[in-house]
Design a protein around this motif. Structure first.
Motif, PDB file in Angstrom:
ATOM      1  N   LEU A  72       0.768  -1.128   0.062  1.00 42.71           N
ATOM      2  CA  LEU A  72       0.041   0.037  -0.058  1.00 42.71           C
ATOM      3  C   LEU A  72       0.847   1.252  -0.184  1.00 42.71           C
ATOM      4  CD1 LEU A  72      -2.657  -0.976   2.508  1.00 42.71           C
ATOM      5  CD2 LEU A  72      -3.216  -0.657   0.159  1.00 42.71           C
ATOM      6  N   GLN A  73       1.946   1.232   0.805  1.00 38.64           N
ATOM      7  CA  GLN A  73       2.829   2.294   0.798  1.00 38.64           C
ATOM      8  C   GLN A  73       3.595   2.686  -0.367  1.00 38.64           C
ATOM      9  OE1 GLN A  73       2.946   4.678   3.198  1.00 38.64           O
ATOM     10  NE2 GLN A  73       4.482   5.955   2.253  1.00 38.64           N
ATOM     11  N   LEU A  74       3.795   1.491  -1.344  1.00 35.09           N
ATOM     12  CA  LEU A  74       4.435   1.562  -2.474  1.00 35.09           C
ATOM     13  C   LEU A  74       3.275   2.287  -3.652  1.00 35.09           C
ATOM     14  CD1 LEU A  74       6.944   1.200  -4.433  1.00 35.09           C
ATOM     15  CD2 LEU A  74       6.016  -1.035  -4.789  1.00 35.09           C
ATOM     16  N   ILE A  75       2.110   1.962  -3.560  1.00 36.97           N
ATOM     17  CA  ILE A  75       1.144   2.581  -4.260  1.00 36.97           C
ATOM     18  C   ILE A  75       1.048   3.962  -4.063  1.00 36.97           C
ATOM     19  CG2 ILE A  75      -1.243   2.508  -4.827  1.00 36.97           C
ATOM     20  CD1 ILE A  75       0.039   0.279  -6.102  1.00 36.97           C
ATOM     21  N   ARG A  76       0.872   4.269  -2.548  1.00 41.74           N
ATOM     22  CA  ARG A  76       0.858   5.630  -2.422  1.00 41.74           C
ATOM     23  C   ARG A  76       2.034   6.399  -2.869  1.00 41.74           C
ATOM     24  NH1 ARG A  76      -0.255   3.541   3.007  1.00 41.74           N
ATOM     25  NH2 ARG A  76      -2.375   3.519   3.250  1.00 41.74           N
ATOM     26  N   GLU A  77       3.242   6.023  -2.745  1.00 35.83           N
ATOM     27  CA  GLU A  77       4.280   6.957  -3.133  1.00 35.83           C
ATOM     28  C   GLU A  77       4.416   7.184  -4.794  1.00 35.83           C
ATOM     29  OE1 GLU A  77       7.151   5.300   0.924  1.00 35.83           O
ATOM     30  OE2 GLU A  77       7.626   4.631  -1.245  1.00 35.83           O
ATOM     31  N   SER A  78       4.181   5.863  -5.426  1.00 39.15           N
ATOM     32  CA  SER A  78       3.986   6.024  -6.812  1.00 39.15           C
ATOM     33  C   SER A  78       3.137   7.124  -7.316  1.00 39.15           C
ATOM     34  CB  SER A  78       4.091   4.689  -7.464  1.00 39.15           C
ATOM     35  OG  SER A  78       2.948   3.953  -7.301  1.00 39.15           O
ATOM     36  N   SER A  79       1.969   6.744  -6.713  1.00 39.72           N
ATOM     37  CA  SER A  79       0.838   7.631  -7.198  1.00 39.72           C
ATOM     38  C   SER A  79       0.942   9.131  -6.891  1.00 39.72           C
ATOM     39  CB  SER A  79      -0.571   7.072  -6.340  1.00 39.72           C
ATOM     40  OG  SER A  79      -0.867   6.011  -6.629  1.00 39.72           O
ATOM     41  N   TRP A  80       1.685   9.400  -5.784  1.00 42.45           N
ATOM     42  CA  TRP A  80       1.727  10.737  -5.452  1.00 42.45           C
ATOM     43  C   TRP A  80       3.017  11.403  -6.420  1.00 42.45           C
ATOM     44  CZ3 TRP A  80       6.152  13.802  -3.381  1.00 42.45           C
ATOM     45  CH2 TRP A  80       5.865  14.994  -3.203  1.00 42.45           C
ATOM     46  N   VAL A  81       3.956  10.698  -6.672  1.00 38.48           N
ATOM     47  CA  VAL A  81       4.873  10.981  -7.635  1.00 38.48           C
ATOM     48  C   VAL A  81       4.305  11.439  -8.884  1.00 38.48           C
ATOM     49  CG1 VAL A  81       7.158  10.201  -8.811  1.00 38.48           C
ATOM     50  CG2 VAL A  81       6.901  10.167  -6.255  1.00 38.48           C
ATOM     51  N   SER A  82       3.487  10.431  -9.479  1.00 35.84           N
ATOM     52  CA  SER A  82       3.071  10.312 -10.793  1.00 35.84           C
ATOM     53  C   SER A  82       1.877  11.568 -10.862  1.00 35.84           C
ATOM     54  CB  SER A  82       2.320   9.186 -10.887  1.00 35.84           C
ATOM     55  OG  SER A  82       2.928   8.046 -10.947  1.00 35.84           O
ATOM     56  N   GLU A  83       1.434  11.894  -9.741  1.00 37.56           N
ATOM     57  CA  GLU A  83       0.269  12.910  -9.687  1.00 37.56           C
ATOM     58  C   GLU A  83       1.112  14.217  -9.886  1.00 37.56           C
ATOM     59  OE1 GLU A  83      -3.547  14.575  -7.502  1.00 37.56           O
ATOM     60  OE2 GLU A  83      -1.908  13.588  -6.356  1.00 37.56           O
ATOM     61  N   ARG A  84       2.097  14.322  -9.054  1.00 36.74           N
ATOM     62  CA  ARG A  84       2.424  15.513  -8.923  1.00 36.74           C
ATOM     63  C   ARG A  84       3.428  15.947 -10.084  1.00 36.74           C
ATOM     64  NH1 ARG A  84       1.146  19.074  -5.752  1.00 36.74           N
ATOM     65  NH2 ARG A  84       3.238  20.059  -5.790  1.00 36.74           N
ATOM     66  N   LEU A  85       4.006  14.873 -10.830  1.00 32.79           N
ATOM     67  CA  LEU A  85       4.907  15.021 -12.164  1.00 32.79           C
ATOM     68  C   LEU A  85       3.972  15.415 -13.176  1.00 32.79           C
ATOM     69  CD1 LEU A  85       7.789  12.436 -12.573  1.00 32.79           C
ATOM     70  CD2 LEU A  85       8.014  14.918 -11.978  1.00 32.79           C
TER      71      LEU A  85
END
Length: 144
Positions: A55-68
């Motif tokens: 779940l944390q990996l999904i949170r981190e990758s989703s946050w990076v994807s959204e922000r980029l």
């Protein structure tokens, strides 16, 4: 104990750490290309992570994807986990644009990497720090 795979260490710049993952910049100026590497020893696949780490990996990758995507106004965000060349679990997060050197194909194997010049790297780091601010909610700590 977690150690970064030698190929990842040779091909990237360490940007910082999330609670789970180390954040890397691929040394290829052709694409805004980040990599998340969970800091867990001997993990090759997502299913080998604990439920909480998944779940944390999904949170981190989703946050990076959204922000980029927002900062760079990307046409498409490519998020992938291959591991054919580097067995250590790592997730690619790549901002893609119509007209980029590999569009619309995947970036892998299309062209040789174009390493950042010192000036390009400084400019890219400035852009990334704007796109990915220190955020207590997600827990990004910049190394640079």
């Amino acid at each position: 104990m977690f150690t970064l795979h030698p190929r990842l260490a040779a091909d990237t710049v360490v940007l910082g750490d999330f609670p789970l993952s180390q954040l890397l910049l691929m040394n290829d100026a052709s694409y805004p290309w980040l990599i998340l590497v969970p800091r867990r020893a001997d993990i090759r696949e997502v299913h080998e992570l604990s439920d909480a780490d998944q779940l944390q990996l999904i949170r981190e990758s989703s946050w990076v994807s959204e922000r980029l995507a927002l900062q760079l106004q990307a046409t498409k965000m490519n998020v992938a986990n291959l591991g054919n060349m580097v067995p250590q679990l790592h997730w690619h997060v790549i901002a893609r644009f119509e007209g980029d050197p590999a569009w619309p194909k995947p970036v892998w194997g299309q062209l040789p990497a174009e390493p950042y010049t010192d000036e390009e790297l400084l400019e890219t780091l400035h852009i990334l720090k704007s796109a990915l601010p220190v955020d207590g909610r997600i827990g990004l700590n910049w190394a640079l």
